[in-house]
Scaffold this motif. Structure first.
Motif, PDB file in Angstrom:
ATOM      1  N   THR A   1      -3.085   2.352   4.435  1.00 38.64           N
ATOM      2  CA  THR A   1      -3.235   1.024   4.320  1.00 38.64           C
ATOM      3  C   THR A   1      -2.605   0.467   5.574  1.00 38.64           C
ATOM      4  OG1 THR A   1      -1.298   0.950   3.165  1.00 38.64           O
ATOM      5  CG2 THR A   1      -3.400   0.882   1.906  1.00 38.64           C
ATOM      6  N   SER A   2      -1.953   0.775   6.466  1.00 36.27           N
ATOM      7  CA  SER A   2      -1.474   0.305   7.772  1.00 36.27           C
ATOM      8  C   SER A   2      -2.703  -0.231   8.575  1.00 36.27           C
ATOM      9  CB  SER A   2      -0.766   1.390   8.450  1.00 36.27           C
ATOM     10  OG  SER A   2      -1.407   2.104   9.006  1.00 36.27           O
ATOM     11  N   VAL A   3      -3.579   0.166   8.330  1.00 35.76           N
ATOM     12  CA  VAL A   3      -5.068  -0.171   9.118  1.00 35.76           C
ATOM     13  C   VAL A   3      -5.787  -1.418   8.621  1.00 35.76           C
ATOM     14  CG1 VAL A   3      -7.250   0.371  10.170  1.00 35.76           C
ATOM     15  CG2 VAL A   3      -5.320   2.276   9.918  1.00 35.76           C
ATOM     16  N   SER A   4      -5.690  -2.140   8.974  1.00 33.12           N
ATOM     17  CA  SER A   4      -6.434  -3.579   8.517  1.00 33.12           C
ATOM     18  C   SER A   4      -7.899  -3.219   7.977  1.00 33.12           C
ATOM     19  CB  SER A   4      -6.263  -4.718   9.608  1.00 33.12           C
ATOM     20  OG  SER A   4      -7.028  -5.750   9.169  1.00 33.12           O
ATOM     21  N   GLY A   5      -8.349  -3.763   6.833  1.00 36.61           N
ATOM     22  CA  GLY A   5      -9.514  -3.589   6.490  1.00 36.61           C
ATOM     23  C   GLY A   5      -9.766  -2.208   5.611  1.00 36.61           C
TER      24      GLY A   5
ATOM     25  N   ASN B   1      25.287 -22.356  19.113  1.00 34.51           N
ATOM     26  CA  ASN B   1      24.936 -21.048  19.984  1.00 34.51           C
ATOM     27  C   ASN B   1      23.239 -21.226  20.428  1.00 34.51           C
ATOM     28  OD1 ASN B   1      24.380 -20.594  17.458  1.00 34.51           O
ATOM     29  ND2 ASN B   1      25.392 -18.621  17.350  1.00 34.51           N
ATOM     30  N   ASN B   2      22.598 -21.963  19.664  1.00 37.01           N
ATOM     31  CA  ASN B   2      21.293 -21.983  20.170  1.00 37.01           C
ATOM     32  C   ASN B   2      20.643 -22.556  21.363  1.00 37.01           C
ATOM     33  OD1 ASN B   2      19.586 -20.332  17.908  1.00 37.01           O
ATOM     34  ND2 ASN B   2      20.799 -21.795  16.630  1.00 37.01           N
TER      35      ASN B   2
ATOM     36  N   PHE C   1      13.779 -26.095  14.066  1.00 35.89           N
ATOM     37  CA  PHE C   1      14.977 -25.840  12.986  1.00 35.89           C
ATOM     38  C   PHE C   1      14.787 -26.813  11.873  1.00 35.89           C
ATOM     39  CE2 PHE C   1      17.037 -23.216  15.710  1.00 35.89           C
ATOM     40  CZ  PHE C   1      17.813 -22.372  15.252  1.00 35.89           C
TER      41      PHE C   1
ATOM     42  N   ARG D   1       0.811  -7.594  10.731  1.00 33.98           N
ATOM     43  CA  ARG D   1       0.655  -6.780   9.501  1.00 33.98           C
ATOM     44  C   ARG D   1       1.855  -6.009   9.073  1.00 33.98           C
ATOM     45  NH1 ARG D   1      -3.867  -5.505   6.369  1.00 33.98           N
ATOM     46  NH2 ARG D   1      -3.638  -3.321   5.434  1.00 33.98           N
TER      47      ARG D   1
ATOM     48  N   ARG E   1       4.209  -6.628   6.144  1.00 34.00           N
ATOM     49  CA  ARG E   1       4.539  -5.581   4.936  1.00 34.00           C
ATOM     50  C   ARG E   1       5.927  -4.931   4.739  1.00 34.00           C
ATOM     51  NH1 ARG E   1       0.130  -1.391   4.026  1.00 34.00           N
ATOM     52  NH2 ARG E   1       1.169  -0.066   5.409  1.00 34.00           N
TER      53      ARG E   1
ATOM     54  N   ARG F   1      11.903 -26.074   9.266  1.00 26.03           N
ATOM     55  CA  ARG F   1      12.395 -24.879   8.408  1.00 26.03           C
ATOM     56  C   ARG F   1      13.484 -25.471   7.388  1.00 26.03           C
ATOM     57  NH1 ARG F   1      11.288 -19.457  11.993  1.00 26.03           N
ATOM     58  NH2 ARG F   1       9.059 -20.561  12.654  1.00 26.03           N
TER      59      ARG F   1
ATOM     60  N   TYR G   1      -4.556  -1.075  -4.635  1.00 22.73           N
ATOM     61  CA  TYR G   1      -5.152  -1.933  -3.582  1.00 22.73           C
ATOM     62  C   TYR G   1      -6.519  -2.570  -4.306  1.00 22.73           C
ATOM     63  CZ  TYR G   1      -4.499  -2.069   1.457  1.00 22.73           C
ATOM     64  OH  TYR G   1      -4.145  -2.750   2.560  1.00 22.73           O
TER      65      TYR G   1
ATOM     66  N   GLN H   1       0.455   4.547   2.668  1.00 21.05           N
ATOM     67  CA  GLN H   1       0.959   3.782   3.493  1.00 21.05           C
ATOM     68  C   GLN H   1       0.484   3.525   4.804  1.00 21.05           C
ATOM     69  OE1 GLN H   1       3.788   4.244   6.123  1.00 21.05           O
ATOM     70  NE2 GLN H   1       3.447   2.454   6.852  1.00 21.05           N
TER      71      GLN H   1
ATOM     72  N   PRO I   1      -4.592  -8.940   9.330  1.00 24.22           N
ATOM     73  CA  PRO I   1      -4.661 -10.288   9.878  1.00 24.22           C
ATOM     74  C   PRO I   1      -5.847 -11.092   9.297  1.00 24.22           C
ATOM     75  CG  PRO I   1      -5.676  -8.634  11.207  1.00 24.22           C
ATOM     76  CD  PRO I   1      -4.854  -7.617  10.194  1.00 24.22           C
TER      77      PRO I   1
ATOM     78  N   GLY J   1       0.786  -1.300  -0.017  1.00 27.95           N
ATOM     79  CA  GLY J   1       0.109  -0.056  -0.078  1.00 27.95           C
ATOM     80  C   GLY J   1       0.989   1.282   0.034  1.00 27.95           C
ATOM     81  N   GLY J   2       1.833   1.276  -0.752  1.00 25.81           N
ATOM     82  CA  GLY J   2       2.745   2.453  -0.730  1.00 25.81           C
ATOM     83  C   GLY J   2       3.938   2.437   0.037  1.00 25.81           C
ATOM     84  N   MET J   3       4.152   1.398   1.142  1.00 25.17           N
ATOM     85  CA  MET J   3       5.381   1.381   1.808  1.00 25.17           C
ATOM     86  C   MET J   3       6.474   1.418   1.046  1.00 25.17           C
ATOM     87  SD  MET J   3       6.237  -1.156   4.991  1.00 25.17           S
ATOM     88  CE  MET J   3       5.019  -0.663   6.011  1.00 25.17           C
TER      89      MET J   3
ATOM     90  N   THR K   1      22.701 -24.304  14.789  1.00 30.09           N
ATOM     91  CA  THR K   1      24.052 -24.231  15.473  1.00 30.09           C
ATOM     92  C   THR K   1      24.086 -24.323  16.706  1.00 30.09           C
ATOM     93  OG1 THR K   1      23.636 -21.679  15.147  1.00 30.09           O
ATOM     94  CG2 THR K   1      24.635 -22.596  13.331  1.00 30.09           C
TER      95      THR K   1
END
Lengths: 335, 335
Positions: B213-217, B33-34, B23, A314, A318, B26, A229, B210, A281, A205-207, B31
């Motif tokens: 759109t950082s807000v979900s929905g 150190n974990n 691990f 989220r 992003r 994935r 979007y 940005q 989410p 979204g522009g980020m 290693t």
């Protein structure tokens, strides 16, 4: 502060005049609560604040039998930082004996911190006179290397010798040898190779555009792009056929490729990059879970696409998606 | 920590098994150190970490004759916060006697902090049982109001009574009565009034999109838009006539208006908003200095434009420009 030191305060007439003038110049009424900004501790030197109303103060005094330097600086970072750099640092240099410290910061991305440390610790641990700190955050690994010596040349030489060995070990995960951001590196190589870039963003979204344009002078290589979007805008601004979206879904490799090609052609850029994914989410499914992101990069010859699965909230998804996009451009330009 | 408390460490077999499995899932090599992530202090309860490898630890112990609670939590905020909320808070509730605190946060923008305080202090200072803190930053003023009472109802009533009076005094500078961000408020009103929004950004380079759109929905009301960094893209994506740019310059009220109208029409949104300005540090002139920004808002009936002069660095100017744009949309929707 005055109370703790057992000193008195005086209200400075020149500062009140400057405050009044500043408010008058902006046609604002000065409320009385601003006057306390003109209170100066007995014996302190006023440090003028070019970016705000509250001045700094430098007090060279004694307390409990010891010499004490007291520095008062305004709180807002935009006022504090220039005031400290311009007025406190030179005064501190006069007081504190000089030391020669050399520093360098290396940066790498898309390598896990524990992998980096397992790879690099056997190297840097043999340089006992050089301090190396690994920091992870904001999608990158930072290696802060520093060394103190009687001469700056000697310190710099040790830092550079270790840095070269760490750079070699990091291979192409390394993106910066002297502390630049990934955005700065991408813009540097775009200009060097005389390429131009445009972006098409869905879930971010522009980020991505915002990160690139945070660098001053980015307009030399960055043309702009589209935040698509809605599906209708993916067609209107990137020429993605509606049938392609219907067939594969908006979050799919073919749509990412069509977005990258479309934004490149519509803007006349030599490189087009596109991001489409599910930042969450909401919006995830079993087949296409939250964190699934496609990033495509198109030049005049071909279009490559990467499928990513990012974890986290989220914001984090992003941010990683924009990091992947920037890193794909970097790797293409450095290839 | 174990050393400081005079306790021993034990390496936990179940944790090693979980680490190895993580691990392996994935396809990564673990290693050595974990392994220290599986070290548990004698007597501590392991707090499973759903978002990472290092677990938390809860230790209810004694030291120097006093009962001591020791909480170890992982460092990354994405791991620390959910672990603290899910596993530490419920345990702390069992240990610490309950208190009833009511809180509310009011937010206002485009009112200077000293003006707000001069306006509000005479009100909140008469509520001696309610704590009010004014915070300024990120282009907004936050008023954090809290009150502790034997019952939550009594505390909430005092907070709400004061909040109502402060809201009234702030008039339309107030944008949030219960802590929402400006982006959330704008999206709330867009949906309530069944409006849709598109943006055209020059100097802010995607930051406005940005933020939204950082807000979900946000996709329910936000269609997208264009980042038109070059003049050619201002014409291609917003239909701004090249002659208009030549006549007035890219940073001008007529070009801002044309961008807002153009992006609204091209996207089919009911509201179009546009930003063009000089974010600096380069690109300023005597006639058009760094910080000069035009923000235009267009609906089907008319287009309004505001000329702003923001101070500060590139980041700050861009942030204030997006704040002005969001606030213009808010004021239009709440009118």
């Amino acid at each position: 502060m005055a109370e703790a030191l057992g000193l008195t305060l005086r209200r400075d007439g020149a500062l009140i005049a400057a405050l009044s003038a500043r408010f008058a110049a902006r046609r604002m009424t000065m409320t009385d609560n601003n006057l306390k900004q003109a209170d100066i501790i007995e014996g302190a030197v006023v440090l003028p604040n070019a970016n705000g109303t509250a001045p700094g103060q430098w007090l060279d005094t004694g307390f409990a039998g010891y010499r004490k330097l007291v520095l008062l600086v305004p709180g807002p970072p935009g006022e504090c930082k220039p005031l400290f750099a311009d007025q406190c640092i030179p005064r501190l240099r006069d007081v504190i004996p000089p030391r020669h410290i050399a520093r360098r910061t290396l940066k790498a991305t898309f390598i896990p911190e524990s992998t980096a440390d397992a790879l690099l610790a056997p190297i840097y641990s043999t340089y006992s006179d050089v301090e190396t700190t690994i920091l992870a955050g904001n999608c990158e690994i930072q290696l802060q290397i520093s060394c103190a010596k009687p001469s700056l040349e000697a310190a710099q030489k040790r830092v550079d010798t270790l840095a070269s060995r760490l750079e070699e070990a990091l291979e192409d995960y390394l993106f910066s040898s002297t502390g630049e951001t990934l955005e700065q590196i991408v813009l540097f190589y775009l200009e060097l190779k005389q390429e131009s870039l445009a972006v098409a963003e869905s879930c971010t979204g522009g980020m991505l555009a915002q990160r690139i344009t945070s660098v001053s002078g980015s307009s030399r290589s960055f043309l702009g792009g589209a935040v698509v979007y809605s599906n209708a805008l993916k067609s209107a601004f990137c020429g993605v056929p509606a049938e392609l979206i219907e067939l594969h879904g908006a979050v799919s490799a073919p749509v990412a490729e069509a977005m990258a090609q479309g934004i490149r052609q519509r803007t006349g850029a030599s490189l087009g990059i596109a991001i489409t994914g599910i930042a969450g989410p909401g919006g995830g499914s079993e087949e296409k879970p939250v964190g699934l992101v496609y990033v495509a990069l198109s030049d005049t010859h071909r279009t490559e696409v990467e499928e990513c699965n990012f974890r986290g909230d989220r914001d984090r998804i992003r941010l990683w998606a924009t990091q992947k996009a920037l890193d794909m451009v970097r790797r293409k330009l450095m290839a």
